[in-house]
Design an enzyme around this catalytic site. Structure first.
Site, PDB file in Angstrom:
ATOM      1  CG  HIS A 186      19.931  27.061  13.585  1.00 26.56           C
ATOM      2  ND1 HIS A 186      20.468  27.774  14.709  1.00 26.56           N
ATOM      3  CD2 HIS A 186      20.855  26.193  13.237  1.00 26.56           C
ATOM      4  CE1 HIS A 186      21.498  27.354  14.930  1.00 26.56           C
ATOM      5  NE2 HIS A 186      22.012  26.422  14.013  1.00 26.56           N
TER       6      HIS A 186
ATOM      7  CG  HIS B 266      18.543  25.944   7.983  1.00 27.50           C
ATOM      8  ND1 HIS B 266      19.650  26.654   8.137  1.00 27.50           N
ATOM      9  CD2 HIS B 266      18.727  25.008   9.067  1.00 27.50           C
ATOM     10  CE1 HIS B 266      20.176  26.103   9.216  1.00 27.50           C
ATOM     11  NE2 HIS B 266      19.755  25.009   9.693  1.00 27.50           N
TER      12      HIS B 266
ATOM     13  CG  HIS C 139      19.860  24.085   5.420  1.00 18.95           C
ATOM     14  ND1 HIS C 139      19.247  23.284   6.100  1.00 18.95           N
ATOM     15  CD2 HIS C 139      19.007  24.494   4.378  1.00 18.95           C
ATOM     16  CE1 HIS C 139      17.859  22.907   5.581  1.00 18.95           C
ATOM     17  NE2 HIS C 139      17.818  23.635   4.536  1.00 18.95           N
TER      18      HIS C 139
ATOM     19  CD  GLU D 296      22.663  23.021  10.398  1.00 21.75           C
ATOM     20  OE1 GLU D 296      21.340  22.582  10.045  1.00 21.75           O
ATOM     21  OE2 GLU D 296      22.880  23.628  11.327  1.00 21.75           O
TER      22      GLU D 296
ATOM     23  CG  HIS E 136      14.838  22.852  20.549  1.00 17.97           C
ATOM     24  ND1 HIS E 136      15.560  21.797  20.166  1.00 17.97           N
ATOM     25  CD2 HIS E 136      13.643  22.733  20.104  1.00 17.97           C
ATOM     26  CE1 HIS E 136      14.986  21.153  19.339  1.00 17.97           C
ATOM     27  NE2 HIS E 136      13.578  21.653  19.175  1.00 17.97           N
TER      28      HIS E 136
END
Length: 437
Positions: free
Chosen positions: A334, A370, A364, A340, A291
């Site tokens: 994550h 999250h 977050h 963020e 990813h």
């Protein structure tokens, strides 16, 4: 609306003069003994005089009157709730989600400055290190009133309503799915035709730049040629009452003068306001396995002194083709050493459909876990991995920072938009563990 000029690169030299005054730009000198048309020369510096040439930012303005001609500043008392006091609230590591922030009531006139509210931030403009996240919500134009930010740069993200922004350099019209950057010290005024709302990322002491492309090569992400700067435009007014509002060390001040601040007939330099249309972002992402990190979607960055670590990144999640193999396609679960803050301009964010609404936000914080909700996880785990168009009709974005963001009293309580039930979107994530066979 005046014409726009392409920015061939950040730091590139630009020049413009109002068509009504041809030859207003001095030919051979920045500050000649006598400027054409009896203008005054004034330099606007966005960096130290002795900054390295590649980082030096300044523009010369040729104006009808110097900007110094005003009465003393005094405190500006208004509905704006701008603060850089990050101790108003106790620290809170929980995942946070705000429902859409309110637009002003139709029977109450609120201009862009009156509608500013600080949600969170970190650092200190006095030491020129940090950032703040603000919301604006307004329904009335700034009449005979201009604003400048002595603390840092504003990156403005409209979500509802088009902003007609008058600057010393000319005019910009900025609509949802576009952004504009008004750099430190630049005076501007905002006109609106209807109720408008959006997000602002403010950085102290440093400026936004394009991220390095590294192995991507010469092309991709946000291209310099797609950034636009205004062309010169001026208004000449005498004996008219004008207010100048300054944001200085986190507080607002106001002064009076008897002429328009938008009297720049010509300018040249590399320190200018600019806009960018998010649909022009060149997405790069085809995954054979694993990813890519969201940094692949960075539009602009404001780097700290620590290489690769941003005071603030502006990241978008635009409509795109997603081509992946053997990979959980949605954003992965994550925990991050960065903060963020996410906003949504339009549509449905792919990892929180129905739970994250346009005009709202999430935060977050550093190392707070999250990721996708239950429905997104179930779909992403079982979907057929063929090339798929994702985020169609959607534009989400993220303000990411290496600093720990503190939420203000307005963000935590006064706005009454913080959702206490946000944590429940992860409660349905059950164990699928099968154990050894």
């Amino acid at each position: 609306m005046s014409e726009l000029t392409y920015l061939s690169g950040f730091g590139s030299e630009l020049s413009s003069e109002d068509q009504r005054c041809p030859g207003a730009l001095p030919k051979d000198q920045n500050s000649p003994q006598k400027c054409p048309y009896g203008l005054y020369a004034e330099q606007l510096s966005g960096s130290a005089f002795t900054a390295p040439r590649a980082e030096n930012r300044r523009s010369w303005l040729y104006r009808i009157r110097p900007s110094a001609g005003h009465k003393p500043f005094r405190r500006f008392l208004s509905e704006a709730e701008v603060t850089h006091d990050w101790t108003e609230q106790e620290p809170d590591p929980n995942q946070m989600r705000w429902n859409p922030f309110d637009l002003p009531p139709t029977d109450h006139k609120v201009d862009f400055i009156q509608g500013l509210k600080t949600v969170c931030g970190a650092g200190d403009p006095k030491t020129k290190h940090g950032l703040a996240v603000h919301i604006y919500a307004c329904n009335h134009s700034m009449l005979n009133r201009a604003f400048y930010n002595a603390d840092g740069d504003f990156l403005i993200v409209p979500q509802v309503g088009t902003l007609a922004i008058k600057t010393e350099f000319g005019k910009l019209e900025v609509s949802p799915n576009e952004i504009c950057v008004l750099q430190q010290g630049m005076r501007f005024s905002v006109e609106v035709r209807s109720a408008s709302r959006g997000y602002i990322l403010e950085v102290f002491g440093r400026h936004f730049t394009l991220p390095d492309l590294g192995p991507i090569g010469a092309n991709g992400l946000a291209n310099p040629r797609d950034f636009l700067a205004p062309t010169a435009w001026y208004e000449f007014t005498d004996n008219i009452s004008y207010q100048i509002i300054s944001k200085y060390q986190g507080q607002l001040f106001i002064c009076d003068q008897n002429h328009s601040p938008f009297d720049v007939v010509a300018w040249h330099g590399n320190y200018v306001p600019y806009k960018y249309e998010l649909s022009k972002f060149m997405v790069i992402n085809s995954v054979s396995f694993d990813h890519c990190d969201p940094s692949i979607f960075t539009v602009l960055t404001c780097q700290s002194e620590k290489p690769g670590t941003a005071i603030a990144d502006f990241v978008i999640f635009p409509p795109r083709w997603s081509v992946q193999e053997h990979t959980f396609r949605p954003p992965y679960y994550h925990r991050n050493c960065m903060s963020e803050f996410m906003g949504l301009i339009l549509g449905e964010y792919e990892a929180k459909k129905g739970g994250f609404l346009p005009g709202g936000a999430t935060l977050h914080s550093i190392m707070t876990p999250h990721g996708p909700d239950k429905n997104c996880f179930e779909y992403g785990t079982n979907e057929e991995l063929k090339p798929t168009r994702v985020a169609e009709g959607t534009q989400a974005f993220m303000f990411e920072s290496g600093l720990g963001l503190a939420v203000t009293k307005w963000g935590a309580k006064t706005c009454e938009k913080l959702d206490p039930e946000y944590f429940r979107c992860w409660k349905g994530l059950e164990s699928h563990f099968t154990g050894p066979k």
